[in-house]
Design an enzyme around this catalytic site. Sequence first.
Site, PDB file in Angstrom:
ATOM      1  N   ASN A 144       0.781  -1.238  -0.160  1.00 24.52           N
ATOM      2  CA  ASN A 144       0.114   0.031  -0.180  1.00 24.52           C
ATOM      3  C   ASN A 144       0.920   1.006  -0.101  1.00 24.52           C
ATOM      4  OD1 ASN A 144      -2.839   1.006   0.492  1.00 24.52           O
ATOM      5  ND2 ASN A 144      -2.068   1.808   2.419  1.00 24.52           N
ATOM      6  N   GLU A 157      -7.327   4.531   0.885  1.00 25.76           N
ATOM      7  CA  GLU A 157      -7.409   5.590   1.790  1.00 25.76           C
ATOM      8  C   GLU A 157      -7.853   6.892   1.060  1.00 25.76           C
ATOM      9  OE1 GLU A 157      -3.885   5.835   4.039  1.00 25.76           O
ATOM     10  OE2 GLU A 157      -3.500   3.892   4.124  1.00 25.76           O
ATOM     11  N   HIS A 191      -4.629  10.032  -1.014  1.00 24.64           N
ATOM     12  CA  HIS A 191      -4.734  11.120  -0.482  1.00 24.64           C
ATOM     13  C   HIS A 191      -4.434  12.292  -1.298  1.00 24.64           C
ATOM     14  CE1 HIS A 191      -5.205   9.036   3.395  1.00 24.64           C
ATOM     15  NE2 HIS A 191      -4.137   8.582   3.187  1.00 24.64           N
ATOM     16  N   ASP A 200      -9.021  10.586   0.244  1.00 28.73           N
ATOM     17  CA  ASP A 200      -9.688  11.872   0.775  1.00 28.73           C
ATOM     18  C   ASP A 200      -9.239  13.050  -0.024  1.00 28.73           C
ATOM     19  OD1 ASP A 200      -7.108  12.039   2.021  1.00 28.73           O
ATOM     20  OD2 ASP A 200      -7.872  12.166   4.136  1.00 28.73           O
TER      21      ASP A 200
END
Length: 347
Positions: A193, A260, A229, A262
């Site tokens: 990741n 993840e 992100h 955002d």
Amino acid sequence: MALLSAATVVVVGLAACRPVPPGSTLRGLADARDGRVVGTSVEPAQFDRTADADLIAAQFSSVTPENAMKWVSVHPGPSTWDFAAADRIVEFAEAHGQRVRGHTLVWHRQNPAWLTGGTFTRDELIAVLHDHIATLVGRYRGRIAQWDVVNEAIADDGTLRDNLWLRGIGPDYIRLAFEFAHEADPDAALFINDYLIERGGAKAATLLWIVASLRSAGVPIDGVGYQTHALVPALMPTPEQFADEMRRFASRGLLVEITEMDVALHLPSDPAIDPQRQADAYGSSVMACLAVRECTGITVWNYSDAESWIPGEFPGFGEASIFDAALAPKPAFERMRQILWWDLRAR
Ligand code: 9MR
């Protein structure tokens, strides 16, 4: 050359025209598309607030412990373990038919002082790593579908990140971590990741090289996680760039997943522009994932602006999530639903 599916193009053209059926959820819409999942990171305290717990259960089909399975949380002393928070998350997920992404077994952050300050020979550090992975992965064997085995192993310049594992064991720590995880749960899908790999560049090149070498050596690695992100919407790749990037790994037999996501805004945000730009960015990722058969799902990091890690780590930025601080859906949430809905209709 890779193109987005015709379905996705239709989405772009028509998403604004036909409303999503009221009440349809992210998880329901994604599941109808070949069983994809939409997930969120979680902390157990969120389950104590009814509105949050209801929202997590209703909208998401996967949960990732935001902090509860990291070394400092779960393994605070050399032979001390604390599984209370991690257990709660796995139990919540099972009660609501959600998948769990285990996060994370090897990282350079959130490690306990006994580990970062300890003195270990190479063999001792390998034994510590083995004990950690065997105990944690073994505890949830059969209950955690995917693990982020190695997190952020590559520095921003594309070299292997200087961390305690590289220093103490050498580059082999990556292979060992995957082998230990596979030994502890042969059915879990094992991921590497990282962030800033969504549009190629030095990090993605190194990652591809690592993954290809591991696979040709028969190491049990199953997937690549794109953290995704974005500090401002403008930094997101286009759907085409992102999908092409995922295909470079998928064509080597790997699963890919957005792990993840955002999209932070520069504060104060401009209500006339920023919510739509943010929605475009979230929407781009949904389109990219839908365009790649091996993309198994999308997890957002912090479902609401009230929970977000961004303001704490990047002062001056925030409002990065798909629900606002009062849990009202933002344009980004609606965009994700629209794209999922129109993609289904166009098939
Ligand atoms: O969201 C996490 C935050 O609560 C922690 O304080 C932080 C500590 O480093 O880690 C955050 O989660 C990170 C994740 O585990 C790995 N990728 C980057 C995430 C944001 O920093």
